[in-house]
Design an enzyme around this catalytic site. Structure first.
Site, PDB file in Angstrom:
ATOM      1  N   ASP A 289     127.177  64.179  72.995  1.00  0.00           N
ATOM      2  CA  ASP A 289     126.912  63.666  74.334  1.00  0.00           C
ATOM      3  C   ASP A 289     125.771  64.476  74.943  1.00  0.00           C
ATOM      4  O   ASP A 289     125.374  65.524  74.420  1.00  0.00           O
ATOM      5  CB  ASP A 289     128.175  63.806  75.200  1.00  0.00           C
ATOM      6  CG  ASP A 289     128.007  63.215  76.590  1.00  0.00           C
ATOM      7  OD1 ASP A 289     128.055  61.976  76.712  1.00  0.00           O
ATOM      8  OD2 ASP A 289     127.813  63.976  77.549  1.00  0.00           O
ATOM      9  N   SER A 290     125.282  64.012  76.070  1.00  0.00           N
ATOM     10  CA  SER A 290     124.227  64.730  76.780  1.00  0.00           C
ATOM     11  C   SER A 290     124.750  65.988  77.466  1.00  0.00           C
ATOM     12  O   SER A 290     123.971  66.818  77.927  1.00  0.00           O
ATOM     13  CB  SER A 290     123.582  63.816  77.826  1.00  0.00           C
ATOM     14  OG  SER A 290     124.562  63.387  78.756  1.00  0.00           O
TER      15      SER A 290
ATOM     16  N   CYS B 156     129.462  55.672  81.692  1.00  0.00           N
ATOM     17  CA  CYS B 156     128.955  57.020  81.411  1.00  0.00           C
ATOM     18  C   CYS B 156     130.198  57.864  81.204  1.00  0.00           C
ATOM     19  O   CYS B 156     131.112  57.836  82.039  1.00  0.00           O
ATOM     20  CB  CYS B 156     128.110  57.558  82.559  1.00  0.00           C
ATOM     21  SG  CYS B 156     127.697  59.316  82.383  1.00  0.00           S
ATOM     22  N   THR B 157     130.253  58.604  80.101  1.00  0.00           N
ATOM     23  CA  THR B 157     131.484  59.328  79.776  1.00  0.00           C
ATOM     24  C   THR B 157     131.757  60.501  80.706  1.00  0.00           C
ATOM     25  O   THR B 157     132.838  61.086  80.663  1.00  0.00           O
ATOM     26  CB  THR B 157     131.469  59.822  78.315  1.00  0.00           C
ATOM     27  OG1 THR B 157     130.225  60.465  78.039  1.00  0.00           O
ATOM     28  CG2 THR B 157     131.661  58.650  77.364  1.00  0.00           C
ATOM     29  N   HIS B 158     130.811  60.814  81.574  1.00  0.00           N
ATOM     30  CA  HIS B 158     131.083  61.816  82.612  1.00  0.00           C
ATOM     31  C   HIS B 158     132.033  61.271  83.687  1.00  0.00           C
ATOM     32  O   HIS B 158     132.805  62.024  84.282  1.00  0.00           O
ATOM     33  CB  HIS B 158     129.778  62.244  83.299  1.00  0.00           C
ATOM     34  CG  HIS B 158     128.947  63.211  82.519  1.00  0.00           C
ATOM     35  ND1 HIS B 158     128.181  62.830  81.443  1.00  0.00           N
ATOM     36  CD2 HIS B 158     128.766  64.548  82.655  1.00  0.00           C
ATOM     37  CE1 HIS B 158     127.547  63.882  80.965  1.00  0.00           C
ATOM     38  NE2 HIS B 158     127.895  64.928  81.675  1.00  0.00           N
TER      39      HIS B 158
ATOM     40  N   GLY C 231     119.848  60.349  81.483  1.00  0.00           N
ATOM     41  CA  GLY C 231     119.635  59.070  82.150  1.00  0.00           C
ATOM     42  C   GLY C 231     118.302  58.920  82.837  1.00  0.00           C
ATOM     43  O   GLY C 231     117.861  57.809  83.127  1.00  0.00           O
TER      44      GLY C 231
ATOM     45  N   CYS D 266     127.922  59.201  74.260  1.00  0.00           N
ATOM     46  CA  CYS D 266     127.034  59.105  75.420  1.00  0.00           C
ATOM     47  C   CYS D 266     126.522  57.669  75.492  1.00  0.00           C
ATOM     48  O   CYS D 266     125.917  57.177  74.535  1.00  0.00           O
ATOM     49  CB  CYS D 266     125.869  60.075  75.260  1.00  0.00           C
ATOM     50  SG  CYS D 266     124.549  59.878  76.477  1.00  0.00           S
ATOM     51  N   ASN D 267     126.768  56.986  76.595  1.00  0.00           N
ATOM     52  CA  ASN D 267     126.316  55.606  76.736  1.00  0.00           C
ATOM     53  C   ASN D 267     124.795  55.494  76.681  1.00  0.00           C
ATOM     54  O   ASN D 267     124.260  54.563  76.086  1.00  0.00           O
ATOM     55  CB  ASN D 267     126.837  55.021  78.050  1.00  0.00           C
ATOM     56  CG  ASN D 267     128.276  54.582  77.962  1.00  0.00           C
ATOM     57  OD1 ASN D 267     128.576  53.457  77.608  1.00  0.00           O
ATOM     58  ND2 ASN D 267     129.188  55.504  78.271  1.00  0.00           N
ATOM     59  N   THR D 268     124.111  56.449  77.284  1.00  0.00           N
ATOM     60  CA  THR D 268     122.650  56.399  77.292  1.00  0.00           C
ATOM     61  C   THR D 268     122.103  56.474  75.873  1.00  0.00           C
ATOM     62  O   THR D 268     121.217  55.705  75.483  1.00  0.00           O
ATOM     63  CB  THR D 268     122.068  57.536  78.153  1.00  0.00           C
ATOM     64  OG1 THR D 268     122.554  57.405  79.491  1.00  0.00           O
ATOM     65  CG2 THR D 268     120.556  57.492  78.174  1.00  0.00           C
TER      66      THR D 268
ATOM     67  N   GLU E 207     128.233  68.153  85.973  1.00  0.00           N
ATOM     68  CA  GLU E 207     127.789  69.261  85.120  1.00  0.00           C
ATOM     69  C   GLU E 207     127.795  70.598  85.863  1.00  0.00           C
ATOM     70  O   GLU E 207     127.995  71.654  85.265  1.00  0.00           O
ATOM     71  CB  GLU E 207     126.386  68.982  84.579  1.00  0.00           C
ATOM     72  CG  GLU E 207     126.339  67.923  83.503  1.00  0.00           C
ATOM     73  CD  GLU E 207     126.913  68.378  82.169  1.00  0.00           C
ATOM     74  OE1 GLU E 207     126.826  69.584  81.864  1.00  0.00           O
ATOM     75  OE2 GLU E 207     127.453  67.536  81.432  1.00  0.00           O
TER      76      GLU E 207
END
Length: 249
Positions: free
Chosen positions: A8-9, A178-180, A40, A70-72, A146
């Protein structure tokens, strides 16, 4: 033993890892590129290049297959990764689309700017159903999460703004694209003016994934900026005492 790479990011993909660990036994190797967050707001080329570096790092662990958490990265880099590496990749975004097609009603997509501009969810869902899909880029949420800011007045103010269209349309389903975002799901619900079905693609993926399970579960978590705030957030999200290792990609 099955070795699974999850990336993931930043911290967001841990919501995927958390659900996977609940469901299946394996060796999990996670990398979050929080040094280069937010993805993003990056160009497509930057996202592709960073994604390749992440996979190269994790592949040293003799990975059997990867989960793009990560969706992005899923909507912008997945095709390139499949061509570049002789490995299987499972997309978090495809899991989200599949679930949206299985439920009744229109869909509101909360995502990063890059994911929204790609229109992956909108195109896939509207092509395969008569549902109407609305997209909103939630530009500040990843930075908040984050930094460990997961509740408070500033977050509520921005959520009210991002959810304005959903509250107006009373959209039946909301995809956390978004997995966040599952990290702040309670705050999202708090700022909705109606009851919505919230789709967390991480849960969908973990419940439906199939592979030969290992005898035990082992977890290694790497971040490109392994700092104290990140480690505290990792432990909070995973609900376990786990150390974070530095990754240089």
């Amino acid at each position: 033993m099955t070795n699974i790479g999850v990336f993931d990011s930043g911290l967001g993909g841990l919501t995927v890892l958390r659900e996977l660990v609940k469901e299946k036994r394996a060796n999990y190797y996670y990398l979050g590129d929080n040094k280069n967050i937010p993805y993003g707001n990056r160009t497509r080329k930057e996202i592709k290049d960073l994604s390749k570096k992440i996979v190269k790092f994790l592949d040293k662990k003799d990975i059997d297959f990867f989960i793009v958490a990560c969706n992005t990265m899923s909507v912008l880099a997945l095709d390139d990764l499949k061509k570049y590496f002789n490995k299987k990749f499972i997309s978090i975004s495809e899991a989200g689309v599949k679930e949206a097609l299985n439920v009744d009603g229109d869909v509101f997509v909360m995502a990063t700017k890059a994911t929204c501009e790609r229109h992956f969810y909108k195109e896939k869902i509207e092509e395969n159903s008569n549902k109407k899909v609305y997209e909103v880029a939630c530009k500040k949420l990843v930075d908040y999460i984050e930094s460990g800011y997961i509740e408070g007045e500033k977050l509520d103010r921005d959520l009210k703004n991002y959810l304005k269209l959903a509250n107006e349309k009373k959209t039946e389903n909301i995809i956390l694209a978004c997995t966040h975002y599952p990290i702040i799901e309670d705050q999202i619900r708090k700022n909705l003016l109606y009851e919505a079905n919230i789709i967390d693609p991480a849960k969908v993926l973990s419940e439906n994934i199939k592979f030969k399970e290992s005898k035990d579960t082992n977890i290694e978590i790497y971040m490109t900026d392994a700092n104290d705030v990140t480690e505290k957030m990792v432990q909070k999200i995973m609900n376990m005492d786990i150390s974070v290792k530095q990754a240089n990609i």
